[in-house]
Design a protein around this motif. Structure first.
Motif, PDB file in Angstrom:
ATOM      1  N   ASP A  33       0.828  -1.200   0.000  1.00  0.00           N
ATOM      2  CA  ASP A  33       0.000   0.000   0.000  1.00  0.00           C
ATOM      3  C   ASP A  33       0.866   1.255   0.000  1.00  0.00           C
ATOM      4  N   LYS A  34       0.551   2.166  -0.893  1.00  0.00           N
ATOM      5  CA  LYS A  34       1.252   3.457  -0.997  1.00  0.00           C
ATOM      6  C   LYS A  34       2.746   3.276  -1.286  1.00  0.00           C
ATOM      7  N   LEU A  35       3.071   2.294  -2.101  1.00  0.00           N
ATOM      8  CA  LEU A  35       4.465   2.103  -2.500  1.00  0.00           C
ATOM      9  C   LEU A  35       4.972   3.362  -3.188  1.00  0.00           C
ATOM     10  N   ASP A  36       6.108   3.890  -2.710  1.00  0.00           N
ATOM     11  CA  ASP A  36       6.686   5.078  -3.319  1.00  0.00           C
ATOM     12  C   ASP A  36       8.014   4.733  -3.980  1.00  0.00           C
ATOM     13  N   LEU A  37       8.627   5.737  -4.623  1.00  0.00           N
ATOM     14  CA  LEU A  37       9.872   5.467  -5.343  1.00  0.00           C
ATOM     15  C   LEU A  37      10.986   5.013  -4.421  1.00  0.00           C
ATOM     16  N   SER A  38      11.045   5.570  -3.225  1.00  0.00           N
ATOM     17  CA  SER A  38      12.071   5.152  -2.278  1.00  0.00           C
ATOM     18  C   SER A  38      11.941   3.666  -1.967  1.00  0.00           C
ATOM     19  N   GLY A  39      10.717   3.219  -1.734  1.00  0.00           N
ATOM     20  CA  GLY A  39      10.499   1.806  -1.469  1.00  0.00           C
ATOM     21  C   GLY A  39      10.764   0.946  -2.684  1.00  0.00           C
ATOM     22  N   ALA A  40      10.416   1.456  -3.874  1.00  0.00           N
ATOM     23  CA  ALA A  40      10.642   0.699  -5.105  1.00  0.00           C
ATOM     24  C   ALA A  40      12.132   0.497  -5.353  1.00  0.00           C
ATOM     25  N   ILE A  43      13.482  -2.157  -3.093  1.00  0.00           N
ATOM     26  CA  ILE A  43      13.204  -3.485  -3.632  1.00  0.00           C
ATOM     27  C   ILE A  43      14.221  -3.841  -4.713  1.00  0.00           C
ATOM     28  N   GLN A  44      14.547  -2.859  -5.557  1.00  0.00           N
ATOM     29  CA  GLN A  44      15.536  -3.090  -6.606  1.00  0.00           C
ATOM     30  C   GLN A  44      16.911  -3.411  -6.018  1.00  0.00           C
ATOM     31  N   ARG A  45      17.317  -2.658  -4.996  1.00  0.00           N
ATOM     32  CA  ARG A  45      18.647  -2.883  -4.399  1.00  0.00           C
ATOM     33  C   ARG A  45      18.728  -4.260  -3.739  1.00  0.00           C
ATOM     34  N   TRP A  46      17.625  -4.730  -3.165  1.00  0.00           N
ATOM     35  CA  TRP A  46      17.593  -6.075  -2.583  1.00  0.00           C
ATOM     36  C   TRP A  46      17.953  -7.109  -3.640  1.00  0.00           C
ATOM     37  N   GLN A  47      17.389  -6.954  -4.824  1.00  0.00           N
ATOM     38  CA  GLN A  47      17.661  -7.903  -5.903  1.00  0.00           C
ATOM     39  C   GLN A  47      19.105  -7.785  -6.387  1.00  0.00           C
ATOM     40  N   GLN A  48      19.620  -6.569  -6.460  1.00  0.00           N
ATOM     41  CA  GLN A  48      21.017  -6.402  -6.860  1.00  0.00           C
ATOM     42  C   GLN A  48      21.930  -7.156  -5.898  1.00  0.00           C
ATOM     43  N   GLN A  49      21.670  -7.015  -4.607  1.00  0.00           N
ATOM     44  CA  GLN A  49      22.479  -7.718  -3.622  1.00  0.00           C
ATOM     45  C   GLN A  49      22.333  -9.218  -3.777  1.00  0.00           C
ATOM     46  N   LEU A 118      32.019   9.714 -12.163  1.00  0.00           N
ATOM     47  CA  LEU A 118      31.202  10.861 -12.534  1.00  0.00           C
ATOM     48  C   LEU A 118      30.632  11.495 -11.273  1.00  0.00           C
ATOM     49  N   PRO A 119      31.013  12.739 -10.971  1.00  0.00           N
ATOM     50  CA  PRO A 119      30.525  13.373  -9.753  1.00  0.00           C
ATOM     51  C   PRO A 119      29.039  13.696  -9.839  1.00  0.00           C
ATOM     52  N   ALA A 120      28.444  13.861  -8.685  1.00  0.00           N
ATOM     53  CA  ALA A 120      26.999  14.107  -8.622  1.00  0.00           C
ATOM     54  C   ALA A 120      26.599  15.380  -9.351  1.00  0.00           C
ATOM     55  N   ASP A 121      27.457  16.382  -9.283  1.00  0.00           N
ATOM     56  CA  ASP A 121      27.118  17.692  -9.867  1.00  0.00           C
ATOM     57  C   ASP A 121      27.753  17.881 -11.238  1.00  0.00           C
ATOM     58  N   HIS A 213      23.303  12.602 -10.654  1.00  0.00           N
ATOM     59  CA  HIS A 213      22.648  13.359  -9.587  1.00  0.00           C
ATOM     60  C   HIS A 213      21.731  12.459  -8.776  1.00  0.00           C
ATOM     61  N   THR A 214      20.967  11.605  -9.454  1.00  0.00           N
ATOM     62  CA  THR A 214      19.999  10.762  -8.765  1.00  0.00           C
ATOM     63  C   THR A 214      20.688   9.731  -7.883  1.00  0.00           C
ATOM     64  N   LEU A 215      21.763   9.112  -8.375  1.00  0.00           N
ATOM     65  CA  LEU A 215      22.488   8.136  -7.562  1.00  0.00           C
ATOM     66  C   LEU A 215      23.117   8.786  -6.333  1.00  0.00           C
ATOM     67  N   SER A 216      23.543  10.027  -6.482  1.00  0.00           N
ATOM     68  CA  SER A 216      24.161  10.714  -5.339  1.00  0.00           C
ATOM     69  C   SER A 216      23.181  10.839  -4.176  1.00  0.00           C
ATOM     70  N   GLN A 217      21.892  10.933  -4.497  1.00  0.00           N
ATOM     71  CA  GLN A 217      20.877  11.023  -3.454  1.00  0.00           C
ATOM     72  C   GLN A 217      20.742   9.714  -2.697  1.00  0.00           C
ATOM     73  N   GLN A 218      21.253   8.622  -3.298  1.00  0.00           N
ATOM     74  CA  GLN A 218      21.250   7.320  -2.635  1.00  0.00           C
ATOM     75  C   GLN A 218      22.622   6.978  -2.054  1.00  0.00           C
ATOM     76  N   GLY A 219      23.520   7.958  -2.112  1.00  0.00           N
ATOM     77  CA  GLY A 219      24.832   7.773  -1.516  1.00  0.00           C
ATOM     78  C   GLY A 219      25.819   7.008  -2.364  1.00  0.00           C
ATOM     79  N   THR A 220      25.572   6.907  -3.678  1.00  0.00           N
ATOM     80  CA  THR A 220      26.495   6.208  -4.564  1.00  0.00           C
ATOM     81  C   THR A 220      26.819   7.091  -5.768  1.00  0.00           C
ATOM     82  N   GLU A 221      27.739   6.619  -6.598  1.00  0.00           N
ATOM     83  CA  GLU A 221      28.103   7.366  -7.794  1.00  0.00           C
ATOM     84  C   GLU A 221      28.419   6.399  -8.926  1.00  0.00           C
TER      85      GLU A 221
END
Length: 260
Positions: A33-40, A43-49, A118-121, A213-221
C-alpha cells in the motif's frame, strides 16, 4: 501481520525468483500500500544484492523512460534506472533464447563506458570528458510484473524492466553530435520503429547527468569502467522465436540479432 519492510523484502524475493521461474507476479503497487519510489528502489537494491551474493558482477546501469515514446508506451512521466550484471550481457553473435524471458521487447540505444568516476554535480561537459567509448546497443526489456501492468514504482521495483543488454561495435562519433545519430529497427525485413538521439531527453548524454545526480541522493556514484545505456530512441517492440532484428544506425553501422 507482516511489516512494511517485510513486504518490501517479500516482493523483492518474488521478483528475483521470477528471473529463473519465468512466473510473473502481481504489480508491486498492489502488494504494498502506498508504495513510493524510495520503497521501489529499495526493492531493486535487494535484488542487486541477491545477484551479487550469487557471484554476479554489476557492470553498469540502464536508464529507462528517457524518450517521450517510451513514457507514452508504458504510461509514465519520468526516467528511471536499473542495473545489469555480467550475466545479463549477451553476445550479438549468438542466437538469443526467447525462453529466457517472460514478455520481452527490444529497443535501440547507445551505451557509454566511463573512464573516470562521474561526480553528482557533473556538468554536461564533464560527462563528455568522462566518456571512454560509445557503443551501438540494444536493450531487451522484460517485465516480471504480469501483463506489463506497470506504473513507475512497479518498473523501478522490477529493476527498470531490464532483461538483457547487447553491445555492438564501438563507434567513432563526436559527443557533441549524438543528438543527430539515427536508429531504425528492422524486424524480419520490415521497419518497426525509428528515432534519433535528440529523442532521448534532447541528448543521449543528458540522462547520464541525471543519473549521476539521482544516484548521489542514494549515496552512490557512477564509477569508472561502468557501462551505461541511456534510453531508447523509440518505442520498444516484442519479438518471438525465429525473428531476426537489424538496427540500422546509418553511417555508424548496424547491430543484428537473431532470436530462437
Amino acid at each position: 501481520m507482516s511489516s512494511t519492510v517485510d513486504l518490501h523484502d517479500e516482493v523483492a524475493s518474488q521478483l528475483f525468483a521470477a528471473y529463473s521461474s519465468r512466473d510473473s507476479i502481481t504489480p508491486p503497487r498492489e502488494s504494498i500500500d502506498k508504495l513510493d519510489l524510495s520503497g521501489a528502489y529499495r526493492i531493486q537494491r535487494w535484488q542487486q544484492q541477491a545477484f551479487e551474493d550469487q557471484g554476479h558482477k554489476v557492470i553498469g546501469h540502464k536508464i529507462g523512460l528517457t524518450s517521450l515514446a517510451m513514457q507514452k508506451q508504458l504510461g509514465v512521466d519520468s526516467p528511471d534506472f536499473g542495473f545489469f550484471t555480467d550475466h545479463m550481457l549477451l553476445d550479438a553473435r549468438q542466437p538469443i533464447a526467447t525462453s529466457s524471458f517472460i514478455a520481452p521487447k527490444v529497443e535501440p540505444e547507445l551505451a557509454f563506458r566511463l573512464k573516470t568516476d562521474l561526480p553528482a554535480d557533473a556538468t554536461l561537459e564533464q560527462v563528455r570528458s568522462a566518456i571512454d567509448e560509445v557503443y551501438l546497443a540494444v536493450e531487451i526489456i522484460d517485465s516480471r510484473v504480469a501483463n506489463w501492468d506497470i506504473r513507475l514504482v512497479d518498473t523501478v521495483a522490477d529493476n527498470a524492466s531490464c532483461g538483457a543488454v547487447v553491445l555492438g561495435s564501438v563507434i567513432d562519433v563526436e559527443l557533441t553530435e549524438l543528438d543527430a545519430v539515427q536508429a531504425t529497427m528492422i524486424l524480419n525485413g520490415e521497419a518497426a520503429g525509428s528515432g534519433k538521439g535528440s529523442d532521448v531527453m534532447g541528448d543521449p548524454l543528458l540522462p547520464l547527468q541525471w543519473l549521476a545526480h539521482t544516484l548521489s541522493q542514494q549515496g552512490t556514484e557512477i564509477k569508472a569502467g561502468s557501462i551505461v545505456l541511456t534510453g531508447s530512441f523509440c518505442g520498444a517492440i516484442p519479438f518471438e522465436p525465429g525473428d531476426k532484428l537489424e538496427v540500422d544506425y546509418g553511417k555508424y553501422g548496424t547491430l543484428s540479432l537473431a532470436f530462437n
